[in-house]
Design a protein around this motif. Sequence first.
Motif, PDB file in Angstrom:
ATOM      1  N   ASP A 149       0.949  -1.203  -0.029  1.00 36.78           N
ATOM      2  CA  ASP A 149       0.057   0.021   0.010  1.00 36.78           C
ATOM      3  C   ASP A 149       0.711   1.204  -0.150  1.00 36.78           C
ATOM      4  O   ASP A 149       0.608   2.295  -0.569  1.00 36.78           O
ATOM      5  CB  ASP A 149      -0.834  -0.062   1.363  1.00 36.78           C
ATOM      6  N   GLY A 150       1.895   1.416   0.715  1.00 36.14           N
ATOM      7  CA  GLY A 150       2.881   2.333   0.888  1.00 36.14           C
ATOM      8  C   GLY A 150       3.532   2.487  -0.633  1.00 36.14           C
ATOM      9  O   GLY A 150       3.711   3.745  -1.089  1.00 36.14           O
ATOM     10  N   GLN A 208      -1.076  -5.064  -2.158  1.00 30.25           N
ATOM     11  CA  GLN A 208      -1.155  -5.846  -0.970  1.00 30.25           C
ATOM     12  C   GLN A 208      -1.221  -5.132   0.098  1.00 30.25           C
ATOM     13  O   GLN A 208      -0.330  -4.400   0.637  1.00 30.25           O
ATOM     14  CB  GLN A 208       0.233  -6.600  -0.782  1.00 30.25           C
ATOM     15  N   ASN A 234      -1.738  -4.086   3.363  1.00 26.51           N
ATOM     16  CA  ASN A 234      -1.652  -4.573   4.764  1.00 26.51           C
ATOM     17  C   ASN A 234      -1.743  -3.538   5.840  1.00 26.51           C
ATOM     18  O   ASN A 234      -1.461  -3.732   6.963  1.00 26.51           O
ATOM     19  CB  ASN A 234      -0.325  -5.343   5.238  1.00 26.51           C
ATOM     20  N   VAL A 246      -0.655  -0.660   6.446  1.00 27.30           N
ATOM     21  CA  VAL A 246       0.675   0.130   7.075  1.00 27.30           C
ATOM     22  C   VAL A 246       1.812   0.110   5.955  1.00 27.30           C
ATOM     23  O   VAL A 246       1.894  -0.858   5.340  1.00 27.30           O
ATOM     24  CB  VAL A 246       0.861  -0.592   8.227  1.00 27.30           C
ATOM     25  N   ALA A 247       2.627   1.297   6.283  1.00 27.11           N
ATOM     26  CA  ALA A 247       3.721   1.269   5.387  1.00 27.11           C
ATOM     27  C   ALA A 247       4.772   1.829   6.512  1.00 27.11           C
ATOM     28  O   ALA A 247       4.972   2.958   6.985  1.00 27.11           O
ATOM     29  CB  ALA A 247       3.826   2.081   4.363  1.00 27.11           C
TER      30      ALA A 247
HETATM   31 MG   LIG Z   1       2.082  -1.861   3.745  1.00 20.98          MG
END
Ligand SMILES: [Mg+2]
Length: 391
Positions: free
Chosen positions: A209-210, A236, A238, A240-241
């Motif tokens: 995602d980041g 993907q 999740n 958080v980055a």
């Molecule tokens: Mg992530």
Amino acid sequence: MKRYAAFDPPEYVAWKRDDRDVDAFRERPRADPARAAIVDRLTEEQHLDLYRGLVRTRLTDIALKRWVRQGVISKAWLGTGEEAATVGPVHALRRLRTADRGLRVTPSSGDESHPQSAIRNVQSDIVAPMIRNSGACSEMGMPVADIFRAYMGTGDGPSRGRDGHYGSIAHGIVAPISHVGDMVPIVTGIALSFAVRRTGQVAMTWIGDGSTKAGVAHEGLNFAAVRRAPAIFIIQNNQVALGTRLEQHHLPAETSRFADWPRAYGMWGGEFDGNNVLDAYALAALAVERCRRGDGPALLVAETFRMGGHATHDEAEARETFDAELFAKWGRRDPVALYEEHLADDGVSRATLAEVEAEVEVEVERAQEEALVSRRERMPEAESAVEGVYA
Ligand SMILES: [Mg+2]
Ligand SMILES: Cc1ncc(C[n+]2csc(CCOP(=O)(O)OP(=O)(O)O)c2C)c(N)n1
């Protein structure tokens, strides 16, 4: 599967079946008739192979974490909780023949080390995993021992001790580039070469995602779309980055997340449950069929959750980044446990599942022993640092 109180996230150690989650697991791919048809065609052997892949990926993480605690390695980047988003799609690809998986391929030297010429010789599809997708390596057939060798920088490891990022072109795996997003145009380029040479192969990568916020990812996605490259991109998410939560780097986080991105790029695609290996496999299999037919790339979106830190060093910080309730919610949806329960409901005996797990335990333990031998006996010679470099 067995739980490891010292290494599993606490939510997994205390994992208990909730029928609602297992029912939802079954129903998720069934909501789409095309995915349901793919799932219905899976043989028991394929189901067990998917299960084996999930367990292998989890136990590899556990082994790495144990080594961190013991001081054998300093840290490890794990994909705990996100295994299904890797294992499902990889199983939809053309891989090495089963008999050849897990075999070592001598680290390349001379002309073969030129990545382009080597990729031309690969018969399988190609994957370009990021750190969270290490399971793609073992599922493509790279020995687990080579993952461990890479962590220890042994001279007989995948990069001959030069880089902790690992892959194996002979197994169809392009090693990650540290700069996130940069694999996207590379995979687009590889896929384009498949199209030009009409090989029927497919290239697959994952974008965190980041990492979707890196400009280069946008360039690569757009180019793949307009050139109809046979590439499969999996966002993907999740949530958080590193230490930045999704809503801090992505708008509108609550409403659509990434669901509208395939359409924005003019690509075929859809969302799958990143903790549901069958949903992941089925949507990826549809994408693979399209790519092979020449119908262009796919952008798939997986919703999942990072059950640990960015790596083993910041697990405590990760617990401060999110409410305990979010960990609890995703912890109930352990991708390995849900699939195990689903298979048991489907008539696979608990003894068979335990047998698969025991086989994988032996495989991972042996891999650790092999890699420790490499560390004792085959660390790289200092002079080898000047081999195979441009200047
Ligand atoms: Mg992530
Ligand atoms: C271009 C670039 N910027 C920053 C970094 C440092 N960095 C490494 S991983 C990471 C977070 C990536 O987050 P995400 O893409 O969501 O993947 P995840 O770690 O969650 O799997 C960052 C910022 C990097 N490697 N490359």
